[in-house]
Design an enzyme around this catalytic site. Structure first.
Site, mmCIF file in Angstrom:
data_model
loop_
_atom_site.group_PDB
_atom_site.id
_atom_site.type_symbol
_atom_site.label_atom_id
_atom_site.label_comp_id
_atom_site.label_asym_id
_atom_site.label_seq_id
_atom_site.Cartn_x
_atom_site.Cartn_y
_atom_site.Cartn_z
ATOM 1 N N GLY A 288 20.025 -8.668 23.910
ATOM 2 C CA GLY A 288 20.209 -9.723 24.909
ATOM 3 C C GLY A 288 21.177 -9.329 26.009
ATOM 4 O O GLY A 288 21.962 -10.154 26.471
ATOM 5 N N CYS B 213 33.385 -6.776 19.876
ATOM 6 C CA CYS B 213 31.981 -7.044 19.577
ATOM 7 C C CYS B 213 31.719 -7.072 18.090
ATOM 8 O O CYS B 213 30.614 -7.224 17.665
ATOM 9 C CB CYS B 213 31.089 -6.007 20.252
ATOM 10 S SG CYS B 213 31.123 -4.397 19.467
ATOM 11 N N CYS C 233 30.105 0.653 20.721
ATOM 12 C CA CYS C 233 29.252 -0.078 19.789
ATOM 13 C C CYS C 233 27.788 0.061 20.208
ATOM 14 O O CYS C 233 26.903 0.227 19.378
ATOM 15 C CB CYS C 233 29.683 -1.542 19.789
ATOM 16 S SG CYS C 233 28.701 -2.543 18.688
ATOM 17 N N GLY D 177 22.942 -14.208 16.919
ATOM 18 C CA GLY D 177 23.351 -15.587 16.710
ATOM 19 C C GLY D 177 23.836 -16.223 17.992
ATOM 20 O O GLY D 177 24.363 -17.331 18.008
ATOM 21 N N GLY D 178 23.651 -15.523 19.116
ATOM 22 C CA GLY D 178 24.020 -16.075 20.427
ATOM 23 C C GLY D 178 22.782 -16.488 21.197
ATOM 24 O O GLY D 178 21.651 -16.202 20.793
ATOM 25 N N VAL D 179 23.003 -17.118 22.339
ATOM 26 C CA VAL D 179 21.877 -17.644 23.119
ATOM 27 C C VAL D 179 21.073 -16.516 23.790
ATOM 28 O O VAL D 179 19.851 -16.579 23.894
ATOM 29 C CB VAL D 179 22.360 -18.697 24.161
ATOM 30 C CG1 VAL D 179 23.212 -18.060 25.245
ATOM 31 C CG2 VAL D 179 21.175 -19.439 24.785
ATOM 32 N N ASP D 180 21.742 -15.452 24.209
ATOM 33 C CA ASP D 180 21.050 -14.391 24.963
ATOM 34 C C ASP D 180 19.997 -13.677 24.119
ATOM 35 O O ASP D 180 18.857 -13.506 24.544
ATOM 36 C CB ASP D 180 22.071 -13.372 25.498
ATOM 37 C CG ASP D 180 23.058 -14.019 26.469
ATOM 38 O OD1 ASP D 180 22.676 -14.990 27.136
ATOM 39 O OD2 ASP D 180 24.210 -13.561 26.544
ATOM 40 N N GLY E 137 17.798 -7.301 18.091
ATOM 41 C CA GLY E 137 19.100 -7.520 17.455
ATOM 42 C C GLY E 137 19.504 -8.953 17.708
ATOM 43 O O GLY E 137 19.978 -9.283 18.792
ATOM 44 N N MET F 153 22.895 -7.775 12.637
ATOM 45 C CA MET F 153 23.785 -6.686 12.214
ATOM 46 C C MET F 153 25.094 -7.248 11.705
ATOM 47 O O MET F 153 25.803 -7.930 12.434
ATOM 48 C CB MET F 153 24.134 -5.807 13.411
ATOM 49 C CG MET F 153 23.110 -4.793 13.751
ATOM 50 S SD MET F 153 23.629 -3.935 15.256
ATOM 51 C CE MET F 153 23.038 -5.039 16.498
#
Length: 396
Positions: free
Chosen positions: A124, A200, A100, A10-13, A7, A33
């Site tokens: 992540g 989220c 979620c 769009g974040g760093v994790d 999944g 998602m």
């Protein structure tokens, strides 16, 4: 070669999670998602999901993995948003992030991933998965992340054995600075990106404004209850058994306007939560006011001065039988059984010493030290060492 769907948020994790899986020799597919696109409730002209899906695409391109976007906003509205409004209307405070994960990421999303021939789904999250053998079958463990500051096992407290069996958490052994370092080394576009705040799914939305879309404001009174109020000085009754005692210790004080004095007005009790201090706009008190109770039926808010106010503290809480969830089903308690554990009643709260007491109607958690701001609708999660073994929704 095992196939994993990541999944990508769009974040760093999640970006680093995808990279690590690739390094470990998995065939990796990135899925973004899209959970929300009601632009009437996003704040100012920021459109976070567009920006995020773009970043996710750039990461996928950089890593050379297939990428697609899935629109889950229908299921999201039904399973998360409607539930949230319903909870707030009843004066409870839900935790959409926990939900979620249970309902969207590790259910709807997981089913899509498995239909793409995936063996696993990866996220992540800062947590780890362990496997032990018990009575000849594999049992999966949900373990805290190595980075104590970022441990996110709490958000996954509602996962089942089935969901865990197909889950991977590639960054659970790393700290946040290490994750950023890997992203920078790999020149990933998300390396410097700030952590997302807020719910989220709605991106940069402020909760009260979101709630106001559905829950009509109505003016009510804010009352202040003195710490000297006689209800706090009542003698503790004699109990016939531990069940009676726990029920007494878990019970909320029933406040009435006569017990306090009027100190201000508010726009709707359902916008406020226990323990909240900001947003009351009542000045002139020696110590700041904290919310100790809300009553959505009479639309009243009860407050007390200072974070040591007796109205904020309780020694026990109750979880209804059908809302007790065991990640480790093999450790399930039966009626009359107890277990010593460590518990947290909100994300980032340090673990608290407690005992679980199982009865026919549900479970009581009795704490060694009284706890501040036990909030209905939130999740209590219990641990043994660094393993999260179960959780449940705090009940009235």
């Amino acid at each position: 070669m095992k196939r994993v769907v990541v999944g990508l948020s769009g974040g760093v994790d999640s970006s680093v999670a995808a990279y690590l899986l690739q390094e470990q020799g998995y065939e990796v597919i990135g899925l973004f998602m899209k959970n929300w696109h009601d632009d009437s409730v996003t704040i100012s002209n920021e459109c976070p999901w567009l920006e995020d899906s773009n970043d996710a695409l750039l990461v996928a391109e950089k890593l050379g993995i297939p990428f697609q976007t899935v629109d889950l906003s229908e299921q999201y509205r039904e399973r998360i948003v409607d539930y949230m409004f319903n909870e707030y209307e009843q004066g409870r405070t839900p935790n959409p992030d926990v939900l979620c994960n249970r309902e969207i990421k590790f259910d709807v999303f997981m089913k899509i991933a498995l239909s793409l021939g995936a063996d696993y789904v990866a996220t992540g999250h800062y947590c780890r998965k362990g496997t032990i053998e018990k009575d000849g079958k594999e049992v999966y463990q949900l373990l805290a992340g190595v980075d104590g500051n970022k441990d996110q096992s709490y958000f996954l407290c509602q996962l089942s054995q089935e969901q865990l069996s197909k889950a991977l958490f590639p960054i659970g052994e790393l700290t946040k600075p290490q994750v950023r370092e890997i992203a920078a080394k790999m020149d990933l576009v998300t390396a410097e990106k700030k952590d997302s705040q807020g719910l989220c799914f709605i991106g940069k939305v402020r909760l009260p404004e979101f709630l106001q879309q559905q829950l009509q404001p109505k003016e009510g009174v804010i009352y202040e209850i003195s710490a000297e109020q006689e209800t706090y000085a009542q003698e503790i009754p004699q109990f016939a058994n531990i069940h009676e005692q726990l029920a007494y210790e878990a019970k909320n004080v029933e406040y009435t306007p006569q017990m306090g004095k009027e100190v201000g007005k508010h726009h709707g009790a359902h916008y406020y939560t226990i323990g909240q201090r900001k947003g009351l706009n009542v000045g002139g008190t020696k110590e700041p006011l904290f919310i100790i109770a809300t009553d959505v039926n009479s639309n009243a808010i009860y407050t007390g001065q200072g974070h040591n106010h007796p109205g904020l503290y309780r020694k026990a809480l109750f979880i209804k039988g059908k809302e007790v969830h065991w990640v480790r089903e093999d450790l399930t308690l039966k009626d009359g059984e107890t277990m010593d554990v460590m518990v947290r009643i909100r994300y980032r709260q340090p673990l608290q010493k407690a005992t679980l007491h199982m009865f026919e109607d549900g479970m009581y958690i009795a704490f060694s030290e009284p706890q501040s701001a036990i909030t209905e609708g939130q999740f209590a999660a219990w641990y043994i060492d660094d393993e999260l073994i179960g959780s449940g929704v705090i009940s009235k």
